[in-house]
Every structure is written in structure tokens, then in C-alpha cells.
Design a protein around this motif. Structure first.
Motif, PDB file in Angstrom:
ATOM      1  N   ALA A  96      -5.156  12.521   5.184  1.00 18.42           N
ATOM      2  CA  ALA A  96      -6.436  13.122   5.554  1.00 18.42           C
ATOM      3  C   ALA A  96      -6.550  13.312   7.058  1.00 18.42           C
ATOM      4  N   PHE A  97      -5.651  12.666   7.830  1.00 20.47           N
ATOM      5  CA  PHE A  97      -5.618  12.808   9.286  1.00 20.47           C
ATOM      6  C   PHE A  97      -4.569  13.838   9.696  1.00 20.47           C
ATOM      7  N   VAL A  98      -3.364  13.720   9.161  1.00 22.55           N
ATOM      8  CA  VAL A  98      -2.285  14.665   9.449  1.00 22.55           C
ATOM      9  C   VAL A  98      -1.277  14.586   8.315  1.00 22.55           C
ATOM     10  N   ASP A  99      -0.602  15.692   8.033  1.00 18.82           N
ATOM     11  CA  ASP A  99       0.416  15.674   6.980  1.00 18.82           C
ATOM     12  C   ASP A  99       1.538  16.646   7.327  1.00 18.82           C
ATOM     13  N   ASN A 100       2.555  16.685   6.451  1.00 17.74           N
ATOM     14  CA  ASN A 100       3.691  17.587   6.626  1.00 17.74           C
ATOM     15  C   ASN A 100       3.509  18.861   5.802  1.00 17.74           C
ATOM     16  N   THR A 101       2.306  19.425   5.822  1.00 22.67           N
ATOM     17  CA  THR A 101       2.092  20.753   5.250  1.00 22.67           C
ATOM     18  C   THR A 101       1.755  21.700   6.388  1.00 22.67           C
ATOM     19  N   TYR A 102       2.311  22.898   6.342  1.00 20.21           N
ATOM     20  CA  TYR A 102       2.098  23.841   7.447  1.00 20.21           C
ATOM     21  C   TYR A 102       2.405  25.262   6.975  1.00 20.21           C
ATOM     22  N   GLY A 103       1.986  26.225   7.808  1.00 18.54           N
ATOM     23  CA  GLY A 103       2.175  27.625   7.468  1.00 18.54           C
ATOM     24  C   GLY A 103       1.210  28.078   6.387  1.00 18.54           C
ATOM     25  N   PRO A 106       0.809  -1.214   0.000  1.00 15.67           N
ATOM     26  CA  PRO A 106       0.000   0.000   0.000  1.00 15.67           C
ATOM     27  C   PRO A 106       0.845   1.268   0.000  1.00 15.67           C
ATOM     28  N   SER A 107       0.194   2.386  -0.293  1.00 18.03           N
ATOM     29  CA  SER A 107       0.825   3.700  -0.198  1.00 18.03           C
ATOM     30  C   SER A 107      -0.261   4.750  -0.114  1.00 18.03           C
ATOM     31  N   PHE A 108       0.092   5.921   0.424  1.00 23.19           N
ATOM     32  CA  PHE A 108      -0.759   7.097   0.390  1.00 23.19           C
ATOM     33  C   PHE A 108      -0.085   8.129  -0.508  1.00 23.19           C
ATOM     34  N   PRO A 109      -0.838   9.078  -1.058  1.00 23.85           N
ATOM     35  CA  PRO A 109      -0.220  10.110  -1.889  1.00 23.85           C
ATOM     36  C   PRO A 109       0.675  11.028  -1.069  1.00 23.85           C
ATOM     37  N   GLY A 110       1.672  11.623  -1.736  1.00 27.98           N
ATOM     38  CA  GLY A 110       2.478  12.648  -1.088  1.00 27.98           C
ATOM     39  C   GLY A 110       3.899  12.265  -0.754  1.00 27.98           C
ATOM     40  N   SER A 111       4.381  11.115  -1.236  1.00 25.96           N
ATOM     41  CA  SER A 111       5.712  10.641  -0.834  1.00 25.96           C
ATOM     42  C   SER A 111       6.846  11.326  -1.570  1.00 25.96           C
ATOM     43  N   GLY A 112       6.540  12.130  -2.597  1.00 22.12           N
ATOM     44  CA  GLY A 112       7.605  12.788  -3.332  1.00 22.12           C
ATOM     45  C   GLY A 112       8.274  11.849  -4.317  1.00 22.12           C
ATOM     46  N   MET A 113       9.417  12.268  -4.852  1.00 20.65           N
ATOM     47  CA  MET A 113      10.077  11.542  -5.931  1.00 20.65           C
ATOM     48  C   MET A 113      11.315  10.768  -5.489  1.00 20.65           C
ATOM     49  N   SER A 114      11.576  10.677  -4.185  1.00 21.61           N
ATOM     50  CA  SER A 114      12.815  10.066  -3.695  1.00 21.61           C
ATOM     51  C   SER A 114      12.751   8.553  -3.600  1.00 21.61           C
ATOM     52  N   GLY A 115      11.542   7.981  -3.696  1.00 25.69           N
ATOM     53  CA  GLY A 115      11.375   6.552  -3.472  1.00 25.69           C
ATOM     54  C   GLY A 115      10.903   6.227  -2.075  1.00 25.69           C
ATOM     55  N   ALA A 116      10.649   7.251  -1.261  1.00 26.74           N
ATOM     56  CA  ALA A 116      10.205   7.025   0.117  1.00 26.74           C
ATOM     57  C   ALA A 116       8.869   6.310   0.190  1.00 26.74           C
ATOM     58  N   GLY A 117       8.070   6.359  -0.890  1.00 27.52           N
ATOM     59  CA  GLY A 117       6.779   5.697  -0.892  1.00 27.52           C
ATOM     60  C   GLY A 117       6.823   4.256  -1.338  1.00 27.52           C
ATOM     61  N   ASP A 118       8.024   3.740  -1.662  1.00 30.64           N
ATOM     62  CA  ASP A 118       8.147   2.345  -2.061  1.00 30.64           C
ATOM     63  C   ASP A 118       7.864   1.424  -0.882  1.00 30.64           C
ATOM     64  N   TRP A 162      10.408  16.108  -1.170  1.00 33.23           N
ATOM     65  CA  TRP A 162       9.710  16.352   0.098  1.00 33.23           C
ATOM     66  C   TRP A 162       8.599  15.323   0.267  1.00 33.23           C
ATOM     67  N   ASP A 163       8.580  14.663   1.426  1.00 31.83           N
ATOM     68  CA  ASP A 163       7.548  13.684   1.763  1.00 31.83           C
ATOM     69  C   ASP A 163       6.477  14.391   2.582  1.00 31.83           C
ATOM     70  N   TYR A 164       5.293  14.556   2.009  1.00 27.21           N
ATOM     71  CA  TYR A 164       4.205  15.241   2.699  1.00 27.21           C
ATOM     72  C   TYR A 164       3.477  14.321   3.683  1.00 27.21           C
ATOM     73  N   ARG A 165       3.787  13.037   3.681  1.00 26.88           N
ATOM     74  CA  ARG A 165       3.138  12.083   4.587  1.00 26.88           C
ATOM     75  C   ARG A 165       3.837  12.083   5.942  1.00 26.88           C
ATOM     76  N   VAL A 166       3.123  11.707   6.978  1.00 26.46           N
ATOM     77  CA  VAL A 166       3.714  11.505   8.306  1.00 26.46           C
ATOM     78  C   VAL A 166       4.050  10.023   8.443  1.00 26.46           C
ATOM     79  N   VAL A 167       5.352   9.726   8.570  1.00 26.09           N
ATOM     80  CA  VAL A 167       5.838   8.353   8.576  1.00 26.09           C
ATOM     81  C   VAL A 167       6.828   8.172   9.734  1.00 26.09           C
ATOM     82  N   TYR A 168       6.723   7.041  10.417  1.00 19.91           N
ATOM     83  CA  TYR A 168       7.665   6.676  11.483  1.00 19.91           C
ATOM     84  C   TYR A 168       8.347   5.360  11.110  1.00 19.91           C
ATOM     85  N   ASP A 169       9.679   5.304  11.227  1.00 19.30           N
ATOM     86  CA  ASP A 169      10.442   4.073  10.999  1.00 19.30           C
ATOM     87  C   ASP A 169      11.234   3.735  12.253  1.00 19.30           C
TER      88      ASP A 169
END
Length: 380
Positions: A130-137, A54-66, A271-278
């Protein structure tokens, strides 16, 4: 403990877990309605199995959403992996609220990795934007405050509904600093709880390039509730990687501008707009019984876009990602229609009402305890 710190390596026996694989995954774009979908480049995962990656939108182009099994450089902008994944050890569960058994609020991936001949359990939590993201200001997406949705809503509001009014009328970088965290509970092969801890999302850190970083389980909002902190080899988060590994440390007031689909910004494409913990845990912490599972009981953000900042969640199968031109994703672990009532169509119970499962409770902040719907209590 600092992000990516190579400390505390231990050895343990190899594990045999259910595999997941052939499915479609998102390459950083897609509708921001919170569902697991696929964008332009819908490709099968590289694992053998039948469940989707699975994935959610917003992972950017770095491959972080793989998928968690992707062999990414742990010190790169798209860092997620610390070692080579062991074939056949990957697992994934989606987590659903009481009121919506079809739209995942989060998903948790687990895999065994070998790094420098040592065995680690890698766990990743990804929250629904839709719950929280890395957009602000000034560039925050979906944090505008405003009025709550009008009229009664069966089971309460769902991700994607109009956000509850916020005192500051939006989302700031300071909202994320020193307040947000995730709780992980890890069991052994016998189902016994071995490790229970909070991972800090982002805190002030003079040692980091941006001045901010995740402080793992021993700083900021991080804390050990059960078990040895030395077993948690390392931890990091998506915002830590954005600000430090990706070199976007100047974005401390306004996040990189994007749209409601979290389209990558040409000036900050990774930039990864998703909130992710590893987190990476030594396999030896689970003893002879071996690693069993890693779970969450709730999702939390202060503030969130949701009417409640802490929401009870229950694990279930992930919906099949939708490739371009395919039918919409199937339902998750509790139903097949987006508007289906909790508990398979039965009337939900208010706080204090009788229940047999969390899905019986009307409030997304209630949990079924000893047959009664009660507000969830977060350990301190």
C-alpha cells in the motif's frame, strides 16, 4: 558489490536471540489492503516460538514470501537465504506510522545463518504494498494519481487511501531505478551503533542479465554511513530477483499484469510484487559484544502511493495473521482499532508541538526529537 557475491566471509560466535514461530503465513495471495493476512494455504511457521511469521500479499509462487528462516537456494528465483538458519535466533518486528498503530507499514526480520561454516546475520525489510510495490507502466496497481482524499483526516491519510496526485499520473520502471533505497542501522549487544548504510534498490548494471540489478551498499543509491563496507557480505532486492534470477528481464516498461490482490500472473507466476531488501552481514563485525539488533527509522520510496515519500515508523509487535475463517488480525504495537488516534487517543501535535514519542506527532513524516515534533532528516 553485486547481488549474491560470495565475498568477505568471516567467523564469529553463535548468538542467542528471541525466537518466533507458530503462526500463519501467506502463500503469495490475499487482500491488498496492506494488512498482514493469510491466503488459501494458511500454515504454521516451522520455527519454535509464539510470535507470528508475517507476510504481505504479492510474493508470487516461488516461496519468496516464506519466513526468513526458510532454507531457500540463494541463487534461485525465490532466493532469500544464503545458509542454514540457526535455531532460536530469529526475530521479527512490524513498523507502524504515527497515524496508524495497527496497520504495519513494513516488517523487519533478522536471523543468524551458517554458510560454509561461517556465521552471518541476515536482515530482511519488506514494505507494505500500500506504500510502494513492483507494479509499473500500464499495469501499475494503485498508482493512478487522481485527487487526494477529501476532508480532514485525523492523523493524516493511511496506507490504502487514494494516492496523492503524481506528475506522470502513475508509476514507471524508471521511478524505481537509481532513486529508491533503504537505510539499515545495526547495533551490537551493548546497543552501540556499529553499521549504518543504504542499500540500493535497483540500478543500471551491464553485468546483469536484464541490464539492471541492486548495487548493494557501494553503488547506485547504496552508501556506507558508518562502519566497514566489507562487513556487508551481500545484498539483493525483490526486483533484482524478478528481473534476473527469475528470468523476467523483459519487463522493463510494464510489470506483469495482476489485480488489486496481486494475484500471480500465469505467464510470470514467480514475480514478487512486494518491495523487499535482503542483506547479509558478517557476525564478526560486532566484536565480542555480538550482534544486537537491526532497525529502520523510516520507509522511503520516490514516489510512493502515500501522501509523503518518506514516512517515520516505529517498531512494535506484529498483528496475528488471519487464517481463512478467523477473526480479523489484532492490533499492533500502539492500539487495537484501525481508527485509533495516535498516542492512545490523545490529540496529536503538529510540527513544532511538544511530544514524548513519534506517535504524538500528527504528521507521518515527523519524528519526536528532544520533545518536539520535527520533520525527519535523512542523512546524505
Amino acid at each position: 558489490m553485486r547481488s549474491f557475491a560470495l565475498t568477505g566471509w568471516f567467523c564469529g560466535g553463535l548468538l542467542s536471540l528471541a525466537a518466533f514461530g507458530s503462526g500463519c503465513t501467506l502463500s503469495g495471495t490475499g487482500d491488498a489492503d496492506g494488512r498482514i493476512v493469510s491466503g488459501e494455504d494458511c500454515v504454521p511457521s516451522d520455527d519454535e516460538g509464539s510470535a507470528p511469521a508475517p507476510s504481505f500479499p504479492g510474493s508470487g509462487m516461488s516461496g519468496a514470501g516464506d519466513p526468513i528462516t526458510a532454507d531457500l537456494d540463494p541463487l534461485s528465483c525465490g532466493a532469500s537465504a544464503r545458509g542454514v538458519p540457526v535455531d532460536g535466533t530469529a526475530q521479527v518486528d512490524c513498523y507502524y506510522t504515527n497515524s496508524d498503530p495497527t496497520t504495519p507499514m513494513a516488517f523487519v526480520e533478522r536471523v543468524v545463518e551458517i554458510a560454509e561454516s561461517e556465521e552471518l546475520v541476515h536482515v530482511r525489510l519488506t514494505l507494505n504494498p500500500a506504500f510502494v510495490d513492483n507494479t509499473y507502466g500500464e499495469t501499475a496497481i494503485g498508482w493512478g494519481g487522481g485527487e487526494e482524499p477529501g476532508g480532514p483526516q485525523p492523523g493524516g491519510p493511511k496506507p490504502g487511501d487514494a494516492p496523492k496526485p503524481k506528475g506522470h499520473g502513475g508509476h514507471t520502471f524508471k521511478d524505481l531505478v537509481g532513486s529508491d533505497k533503504a537505510q539499515f542501522q545495526l547495533t551490537n549487544g551493548k546497543g552501540e551503533l556499529v553499521l549504518d548504510f543504504y542499500v540500493d534498490y535497483i540500478s543500471a548494471d551491464e553485468a546483469s542479465p536484464s541490464g539492471y540489478a541492486s548495487l548493494g551498499v557501494l553503488g547506485g543509491e547504496g552508501k556506507m554511513l558508518l562502519g566497514d563496507a566489507g562487513a556487508v557480505v551481500a545484498a539483493t532486492t525483490s526486483l533484482d530477483r524478478d528481473l534476473n534470477a527469475c528470468g523476467y528481464g523483459a519487463y522493463l516498461e510494464d510489470s506483469p499484469e495482476t489485480d488489486e490482490n496481486y494475484t500471480p500472473n500465469s505467464e510470470t507466476p514467480d514475480w514478487d510484487y512486494r518491495v523487499v531488501y535482503d542483506v547479509w552481514v558478517s557476525a564478526s563485525a560486532f566484536g565480542a559484544a555480538g550482534f544486537g539488533d537491526a532497525t529502520i527509522s523510516y520507509v522511503h520510496a520516490s514516489p510512493s502511493k502515500y501522501p509523503s515519500d518518506t514516512v517515520t515508523v516505529t517498531p512494535g509487535p506484529c498483528p496475528t495473521p488471519t487464517c481463512e475463517g478467523d477473526d480479523p488480525p489484532a492490533g499492533g504495537g500502539g492500539g487495537s482499532d484501525a481508527g485509533e488516534d495516535p498516542g492512545g487517543g490523545g490529540e496529536c501535535k503538529e510540527s513544532g508541538g511538544e511530544c514524548t514519542a513519534n506517535a504524538d506527532c500528527c504528521s507521518d513524516s515527523d519524528v519526536c526529537v528532544s520533545g518536539v515534533c520535527e520533520p525527519i532528516v535523512i542523512p546524505q
